[in-house]
Design a protein around this motif. Structure first.
Motif, PDB file in Angstrom:
ATOM      1  N   LYS A   1      -4.254  -0.435 -18.697  1.00  0.00           N
ATOM      2  CA  LYS A   1      -4.414   0.582 -17.656  1.00  0.00           C
ATOM      3  C   LYS A   1      -4.650  -0.079 -16.303  1.00  0.00           C
ATOM      4  O   LYS A   1      -4.092   0.342 -15.281  1.00  0.00           O
ATOM      5  CB  LYS A   1      -5.572   1.511 -18.004  1.00  0.00           C
TER       6      LYS A   1
ATOM      7  N   GLU B   1      -2.041   0.434 -13.309  1.00  0.00           N
ATOM      8  CA  GLU B   1      -2.412   1.011 -12.020  1.00  0.00           C
ATOM      9  C   GLU B   1      -2.009   0.086 -10.880  1.00  0.00           C
ATOM     10  O   GLU B   1      -1.525   0.539  -9.833  1.00  0.00           O
ATOM     11  CB  GLU B   1      -3.913   1.290 -11.983  1.00  0.00           C
TER      12      GLU B   1
ATOM     13  N   ASN C   1      -7.000   1.007  -2.438  1.00  0.00           N
ATOM     14  CA  ASN C   1      -7.141   0.400  -3.766  1.00  0.00           C
ATOM     15  C   ASN C   1      -8.216  -0.682  -3.731  1.00  0.00           C
ATOM     16  O   ASN C   1      -7.933  -1.878  -3.632  1.00  0.00           O
ATOM     17  CB  ASN C   1      -5.795  -0.169  -4.214  1.00  0.00           C
TER      18      ASN C   1
END
Length: 330
Positions: free
Chosen positions: A70, A74, A118
């Motif tokens: 994950k 991402e 981010n």
């Protein structure tokens, strides 16, 4: 003396001796059977316990693999979306005859926005091939305001290695340096791999100096393609601290901290080690010795398996962190 006893008494004594022998034999057989049953029960219990441990190890390895996938997924989504945005900006600049300086400023603003959104990323960067952006590199030599290096190439890097966001320019030396890194690949693979292969690359863990601080990281980098030709590369850096945190979390959940977890790249470089963080960035053999060879062989063969190594039970689960990448091991 026995001869002087009556026949009846002789019979009684002989019968008693025979009965005593039978009782002794029965007791002995019972003791033997009990020991055999105990051994069978013990062996069966051991097999059941071992099977339970193996099942739990496999389940935990799969669970952590999903979590780490994950994280990579991402990051890949961020850099892929950014690549599309860069392509759109470049195309619009051509259609609207946008000034080359303004284009470079807009590109850097897009990088900055992606970087600020981010917060888990160590760094986000973009570099073009010589004259790959707009054919105007000669007009931007050493133009720091427009993030252009000594050759005029747009080469911007946003990083938070120093704790706060910093924007620096990647030099020609950065992009042409071929010193071998931890995995034995050239230092500049973060740029040359996607450029030359024309596909997304996930790098093995490597060490780099960012904002004056040496960091252990991995990178996902995507080529910018125009008519099948790579004109530049956009990438995202992921600190190994994030993967080490995943390994530590896994250990806390595994047999009340009695188990441990390793995250290993396809080349055998440790990206996570719940037992000894000082081994990060080192070869698997330094952490496991000869046992590491069997583990790495399974990872490279993409073969999940339970290994019994001495008193240890290891669950090896190879997983590709991103599509089409070499498998890593958990």
């Amino acid at each position: 003396m026995f001869d002087s006893l009556s026949i009846r008494l002789k019979i009684v004594l002989l019968s008693g001796l025979c009965l005593l022998g039978v009782v002794g034999l029965i007791v002995g057989m019972n003791i033997y059977q009990t020991n055999q049953n105990d051994q069978l029960v013990s062996a069966s219990s051991t097999r059941m316990l071992t099977a339970s441990v193996e099942d739990l190890l496999q389940a935990k390895a799969a669970e952590q693999a999903v979590r780490v996938q994950k994280t990579f997924g991402e990051s890949l989504l961020v850099v892929t979306a950014l690549a599309d945005q860069i392509a759109d900006l470049r195309r619009l600049a051509g259609q609207r005859a946008l000034d080359s300086g303004a284009l470079r400023e807009e590109l850097n603003q897009s990088l900055k926005s992606a970087f600020e959104r981010n917060t888990g990323a160590l760094g986000i960067w973009l570099a073009f091939e010589p004259n790959g952006l707009d054919g105007q590199d000669q007009g931007f030599v050493n133009d720091a305001a427009r993030l252009s290096n000594e050759a005029g190439r747009f080469a911007s890097y946003w990083s938070r290695a120093g704790g706060t966001g910093q924007n620096t320019i990647m030099t020609e030396e950065d992009m042409t340096k071929t010193t071998l890194n931890l995995s034995g690949t050239p230092y500049n693979s973060w740029y040359t791999c996607p450029r030359d292969s024309k596909r997304t690359c996930l790098l093995d863990p490597y060490a780099d100096t960012v904002a004056g601080k040496e960091m252990l990281m991995t990178s996902i980098s995507v080529p910018l393609l125009v008519n099948g030709k790579a004109i530049g590369v956009v990438g995202i850096d992921i600190s190994l601290d994030a993967l080490q945190a995943a390994a530590l979390n896994a250990q806390r959940d595994l047999f009340n901290g009695a188990g441990h977890m390793l995250i290993v790249s396809g080349s055998g470089v440790l990206a996570g080690n719940s037992v000894d963080a000082s081994k990060l960035g080192k070869n698997l053999a330094e952490a496991l010795g000869n046992d590491g060879k069997d583990v790495l062989q399974l990872i490279n063969a993409n073969s999940a398996k339970i290994l019994q190594q001495g008193d240890l039970i290891r669950a090896v689960l190879p997983v590709s962190p991103i599509a089409d990448s070499k498998p890593w091991g958990w």
